[in-house]
Design a protein around this motif. Structure first.
Motif, PDB file in Angstrom:
ATOM      1  N   MET A  68       0.952  -0.715   0.125  1.00 49.60           N
ATOM      2  CA  MET A  68       0.344  -0.356   0.253  1.00 49.60           C
ATOM      3  C   MET A  68       0.460   1.137   0.456  1.00 49.60           C
ATOM      4  SD  MET A  68      -2.548  -1.363   3.026  1.00 49.60           S
ATOM      5  CE  MET A  68      -0.831  -1.427   4.106  1.00 49.60           C
ATOM      6  N   LYS A  69       0.003   2.197  -0.113  1.00 51.63           N
ATOM      7  CA  LYS A  69       1.251   3.255  -0.177  1.00 51.63           C
ATOM      8  C   LYS A  69       0.027   4.872   0.125  1.00 51.63           C
ATOM      9  CE  LYS A  69       1.618   5.465  -5.026  1.00 51.63           C
ATOM     10  NZ  LYS A  69       2.598   5.722  -6.337  1.00 51.63           N
ATOM     11  N   MET A  70       0.797   5.555   0.596  1.00 55.50           N
ATOM     12  CA  MET A  70      -0.313   7.344   0.778  1.00 55.50           C
ATOM     13  C   MET A  70       0.928   8.179   0.969  1.00 55.50           C
ATOM     14  SD  MET A  70      -1.317   8.214   4.769  1.00 55.50           S
ATOM     15  CE  MET A  70      -0.367   9.663   4.928  1.00 55.50           C
ATOM     16  N   SER A  71       0.351   8.821   0.098  1.00 55.70           N
ATOM     17  CA  SER A  71       0.976  10.486  -0.154  1.00 55.70           C
ATOM     18  C   SER A  71       0.918  11.415   1.292  1.00 55.70           C
ATOM     19  CB  SER A  71       1.165  11.581  -1.458  1.00 55.70           C
ATOM     20  OG  SER A  71       1.168  10.236  -2.611  1.00 55.70           O
ATOM     21  N   ALA A  72       2.062  12.007   1.219  1.00 61.35           N
ATOM     22  CA  ALA A  72       2.118  12.568   3.022  1.00 61.35           C
ATOM     23  C   ALA A  72       3.158  14.337   2.577  1.00 61.35           C
ATOM     24  CB  ALA A  72       3.542  12.210   4.155  1.00 61.35           C
ATOM     25  N   PRO A  73       2.971  14.812   3.139  1.00 59.89           N
ATOM     26  CA  PRO A  73       3.952  16.303   3.236  1.00 59.89           C
ATOM     27  C   PRO A  73       5.250  15.734   2.440  1.00 59.89           C
ATOM     28  CG  PRO A  73       2.487  16.292   4.463  1.00 59.89           C
ATOM     29  CD  PRO A  73       2.145  15.402   4.613  1.00 59.89           C
ATOM     30  N   SER A  74       5.558  14.749   3.069  1.00 59.01           N
ATOM     31  CA  SER A  74       7.622  14.277   3.282  1.00 59.01           C
ATOM     32  C   SER A  74       7.412  14.021   2.051  1.00 59.01           C
ATOM     33  CB  SER A  74       7.889  13.464   4.677  1.00 59.01           C
ATOM     34  OG  SER A  74       6.665  12.471   4.485  1.00 59.01           O
ATOM     35  N   GLY A  75       6.416  12.622   1.398  1.00 57.11           N
ATOM     36  CA  GLY A  75       7.208  12.331   0.499  1.00 57.11           C
ATOM     37  C   GLY A  75       5.920  10.973   0.651  1.00 57.11           C
ATOM     38  N   GLU A  76       6.044  10.212  -0.183  1.00 53.98           N
ATOM     39  CA  GLU A  76       5.081   8.806   0.087  1.00 53.98           C
ATOM     40  C   GLU A  76       5.977   7.548   0.851  1.00 53.98           C
ATOM     41  OE1 GLU A  76       5.318   7.214  -4.397  1.00 53.98           O
ATOM     42  OE2 GLU A  76       3.489   8.028  -5.104  1.00 53.98           O
ATOM     43  N   ILE A  77       4.485   6.893   1.500  1.00 53.15           N
ATOM     44  CA  ILE A  77       5.038   5.827   2.832  1.00 53.15           C
ATOM     45  C   ILE A  77       4.690   4.989   1.605  1.00 53.15           C
ATOM     46  CG2 ILE A  77       4.652   5.687   5.232  1.00 53.15           C
ATOM     47  CD1 ILE A  77       3.774   8.743   5.353  1.00 53.15           C
ATOM     48  N   ILE A  78       5.021   4.091   1.619  1.00 48.80           N
ATOM     49  CA  ILE A  78       5.344   2.754   1.626  1.00 48.80           C
ATOM     50  C   ILE A  78       4.944   1.617   2.231  1.00 48.80           C
ATOM     51  CG2 ILE A  78       5.539   0.746  -0.097  1.00 48.80           C
ATOM     52  CD1 ILE A  78       5.343   3.025  -1.739  1.00 48.80           C
ATOM     53  N   LEU A  79       4.010   0.755   2.641  1.00 47.68           N
ATOM     54  CA  LEU A  79       3.291   0.461   3.618  1.00 47.68           C
ATOM     55  C   LEU A  79       3.266  -1.067   3.016  1.00 47.68           C
ATOM     56  CD1 LEU A  79       0.333   2.809   4.588  1.00 47.68           C
ATOM     57  CD2 LEU A  79       2.353   2.310   5.992  1.00 47.68           C
ATOM     58  N   ASP A  80       3.179  -2.024   4.299  1.00 48.61           N
ATOM     59  CA  ASP A  80       3.789  -3.545   4.560  1.00 48.61           C
ATOM     60  C   ASP A  80       2.211  -3.945   4.898  1.00 48.61           C
ATOM     61  OD1 ASP A  80       3.380  -5.715   4.594  1.00 48.61           O
ATOM     62  OD2 ASP A  80       5.064  -6.478   5.478  1.00 48.61           O
ATOM     63  N   PRO A  81       1.080  -3.855   4.515  1.00 48.60           N
ATOM     64  CA  PRO A  81      -0.651  -4.281   4.440  1.00 48.60           C
ATOM     65  C   PRO A  81      -0.245  -5.485   6.047  1.00 48.60           C
ATOM     66  CG  PRO A  81      -0.535  -5.138   2.511  1.00 48.60           C
ATOM     67  CD  PRO A  81       0.863  -4.969   3.194  1.00 48.60           C
ATOM     68  N   VAL A  82       1.188  -6.312   5.701  1.00 53.07           N
ATOM     69  CA  VAL A  82       0.691  -7.540   6.792  1.00 53.07           C
ATOM     70  C   VAL A  82       1.512  -7.116   8.340  1.00 53.07           C
ATOM     71  CG1 VAL A  82       2.344  -9.025   7.762  1.00 53.07           C
ATOM     72  CG2 VAL A  82       1.165  -9.300   5.438  1.00 53.07           C
ATOM     73  N   ASN A  83       1.706  -6.141   8.864  1.00 53.40           N
ATOM     74  CA  ASN A  83       1.394  -5.504   9.646  1.00 53.40           C
ATOM     75  C   ASN A  83       1.920  -3.305   9.854  1.00 53.40           C
ATOM     76  OD1 ASN A  83       4.261  -4.598   8.747  1.00 53.40           O
ATOM     77  ND2 ASN A  83       5.326  -6.129   9.819  1.00 53.40           N
ATOM     78  N   GLY A  84       1.993  -2.948   8.542  1.00 53.72           N
ATOM     79  CA  GLY A  84       1.969  -1.625   9.002  1.00 53.72           C
ATOM     80  C   GLY A  84       3.136  -1.117   8.782  1.00 53.72           C
ATOM     81  N   SER A  85       4.158  -1.507   9.015  1.00 55.06           N
ATOM     82  CA  SER A  85       5.703  -1.456   8.965  1.00 55.06           C
ATOM     83  C   SER A  85       5.721  -0.185   7.327  1.00 55.06           C
ATOM     84  CB  SER A  85       6.130  -2.196   8.802  1.00 55.06           C
ATOM     85  OG  SER A  85       6.765  -2.912   8.001  1.00 55.06           O
ATOM     86  N   SER A  86       7.282   0.967   7.496  1.00 57.14           N
ATOM     87  CA  SER A  86       7.330   1.805   6.624  1.00 57.14           C
ATOM     88  C   SER A  86       8.115   0.674   5.910  1.00 57.14           C
ATOM     89  CB  SER A  86       6.850   3.444   6.252  1.00 57.14           C
ATOM     90  OG  SER A  86       8.255   3.240   7.540  1.00 57.14           O
ATOM     91  N   LEU A  87       7.748   1.017   4.548  1.00 58.32           N
ATOM     92  CA  LEU A  87       9.399   0.828   4.112  1.00 58.32           C
ATOM     93  C   LEU A  87      10.696   1.272   3.126  1.00 58.32           C
ATOM     94  CD1 LEU A  87       7.301  -2.792   2.611  1.00 58.32           C
ATOM     95  CD2 LEU A  87       8.769  -2.968   4.154  1.00 58.32           C
ATOM     96  N   SER A  88      11.749   1.726   3.850  1.00 60.88           N
ATOM     97  CA  SER A  88      12.458   2.540   2.616  1.00 60.88           C
ATOM     98  C   SER A  88      12.463   1.640   1.165  1.00 60.88           C
ATOM     99  CB  SER A  88      13.682   2.174   3.585  1.00 60.88           C
ATOM    100  OG  SER A  88      14.157   0.768   3.064  1.00 60.88           O
ATOM    101  N   ARG A  89      13.587   2.300   0.327  1.00 61.07           N
ATOM    102  CA  ARG A  89      14.115   2.026  -1.232  1.00 61.07           C
ATOM    103  C   ARG A  89      14.138   0.409  -1.155  1.00 61.07           C
ATOM    104  NH1 ARG A  89      14.109   4.402  -5.816  1.00 61.07           N
ATOM    105  NH2 ARG A  89      15.184   3.513  -7.476  1.00 61.07           N
ATOM    106  N   GLU A  90      15.506  -0.208  -0.065  1.00 58.37           N
ATOM    107  CA  GLU A  90      16.600  -0.276  -0.372  1.00 58.37           C
ATOM    108  C   GLU A  90      16.344  -1.602   0.372  1.00 58.37           C
ATOM    109  OE1 GLU A  90      18.629   3.046   0.280  1.00 58.37           O
ATOM    110  OE2 GLU A  90      16.903   2.223   1.926  1.00 58.37           O
ATOM    111  N   GLU A  91      15.136  -1.652   0.782  1.00 55.72           N
ATOM    112  CA  GLU A  91      13.764  -2.962   1.751  1.00 55.72           C
ATOM    113  C   GLU A  91      13.919  -3.535   0.268  1.00 55.72           C
ATOM    114  OE1 GLU A  91      12.879  -2.610   6.108  1.00 55.72           O
ATOM    115  OE2 GLU A  91      12.269  -0.928   5.607  1.00 55.72           O
ATOM    116  N   LEU A  92      12.809  -2.299  -0.474  1.00 56.39           N
ATOM    117  CA  LEU A  92      11.773  -2.526  -1.339  1.00 56.39           C
ATOM    118  C   LEU A  92      12.812  -2.873  -2.614  1.00 56.39           C
ATOM    119  CD1 LEU A  92       9.637   0.567  -2.151  1.00 56.39           C
ATOM    120  CD2 LEU A  92       8.653  -1.578  -1.633  1.00 56.39           C
ATOM    121  N   GLU A  93      14.176  -2.855  -2.947  1.00 56.02           N
ATOM    122  CA  GLU A  93      14.979  -3.500  -3.528  1.00 56.02           C
ATOM    123  C   GLU A  93      15.334  -4.865  -3.541  1.00 56.02           C
ATOM    124  OE1 GLU A  93      17.903  -0.937  -3.871  1.00 56.02           O
ATOM    125  OE2 GLU A  93      17.161   0.463  -5.094  1.00 56.02           O
ATOM    126  N   GLU A  94      15.049  -4.991  -2.354  1.00 54.70           N
ATOM    127  CA  GLU A  94      15.101  -6.700  -1.900  1.00 54.70           C
ATOM    128  C   GLU A  94      14.248  -6.988  -2.258  1.00 54.70           C
ATOM    129  OE1 GLU A  94      16.863  -8.102   3.031  1.00 54.70           O
ATOM    130  OE2 GLU A  94      16.510  -6.383   2.065  1.00 54.70           O
TER     131      GLU A  94
END
Length: 277
Positions: A133-159
């Protein structure tokens, strides 16, 4: 009374106005034809209203997100069904609402529905291997894991993309393209194809047929899905309808990789059809 498949077809008719949550709930009518879709909507509305009453009118978006995460995962206890991850019921939203356990895509759809009702614009992402999932915020887009709500970094996404690296290299698709919001039709197709895989593995042909009917409502010109509906009919000893679908596939894809295997099935299906007639 309108039939479940006809109602589903009506829901997804207009590309720009598909009611995603209702259409996703409706998938379970293959298993429970009498399922009350409005009652399921009322259940999630109640959950959203309970959280909305806690939010001051001036609550910032990121603070709303934090409160939603705490409410959804900590208080309500939503999360992955690790003990029975491949149970088809993890894809049926009314069951996930009851058990609080599901898979990423079903958890995401309930989360997104609640998020929208408290004023958060959260979108689904059809990421390879694991719906996000993702949400746009003033600081930029937040990418979320729907299993636990954690936000994912670019490095984690690439992994997370590493298991699909060969496929990605061939396609030449940049990471940013994998983070685009998924249209409702694509999300419903992904849910159905998850179920399709499970029903094929379990040889539950009647359930598979229901999935194929819905896939063809969503993707009416998809020859592979029509072929697979024909194979479901063949496994249900319905040779006439099986022949119609398989022959239509072969007529338009005579050189397909599976064409010869399918042609070898035709005499048996034709004999079975003659016996029935």
């Amino acid at each position: 009374m309108i039939k479940p498949l006809d109602y589903f077809a009506a829901l997804v008719q207009q590309e720009d106005s598909i009611p995603l949550f209702e259409a996703a709930v409706a998938l379970a009518q293959d298993v429970e034809p009498q399922l009350d879709l409005s009652a399921v909507q009322a259940d999630v509305d109640t959950l959203a209203a309970r959280l909305r009453r806690r939010l001051p009118a001036d609550t910032a978006q990121v603070q709303k997100l934090r409160m939603l995460n705490h409410y959804f995962y900590r208080e309500l206890g939503f999360g992955s069904n690790l003990n029975n991850y491949y149970d088809p019921e993890n894809s049926y939203l009314h069951r996930v609402l009851k058990t609080r356990h599901g898979i990423p895509i079903s958890l995401a759809l309930i989360y997104i529905e609640i998020a929208q009702q408290i004023g958060l614009e959260v979108k689904g992402i059809s990421f390879p291997g694991h719906f996000l999932m993702k949400m746009s915020a003033p600081s930029g887009e937040i990418i979320l894991d729907p299993v636990n709500g954690s936000s994912l970094s670019r490095e984690e996404l690439e992994e997370r993309l590493e298991p699909f690296v060969e496929q990605i290299r061939k396609a030449g698709i940049p990471l940013a393209d994998y983070l685009q919001p998924a249209p409702p039709r694509d999300i419903l197709v992904r849910m159905l194809r998850n179920l399709k895989t499970l029903f094929i593995e379990r040889e539950r042909w009647q359930r598979l047929l229901g999935v194929q009917e819905r896939l063809l409502i969503l993707l009416p010109g998809d020859l592979a899905e029509r072929r697979d509906r024909g194979l479901a009919y063949a496994n249900l000893d319905c040779p006439k309808t099986a022949l119609q679908d398989i022959e239509a596939y072969l007529a338009q894809r005579p050189d397909a990789a599976d064409a010869e295997v399918l042609r070898q099935r035709l005499p048996r299906l034709r004999d079975a059809n003659r016996r029935l007639n």
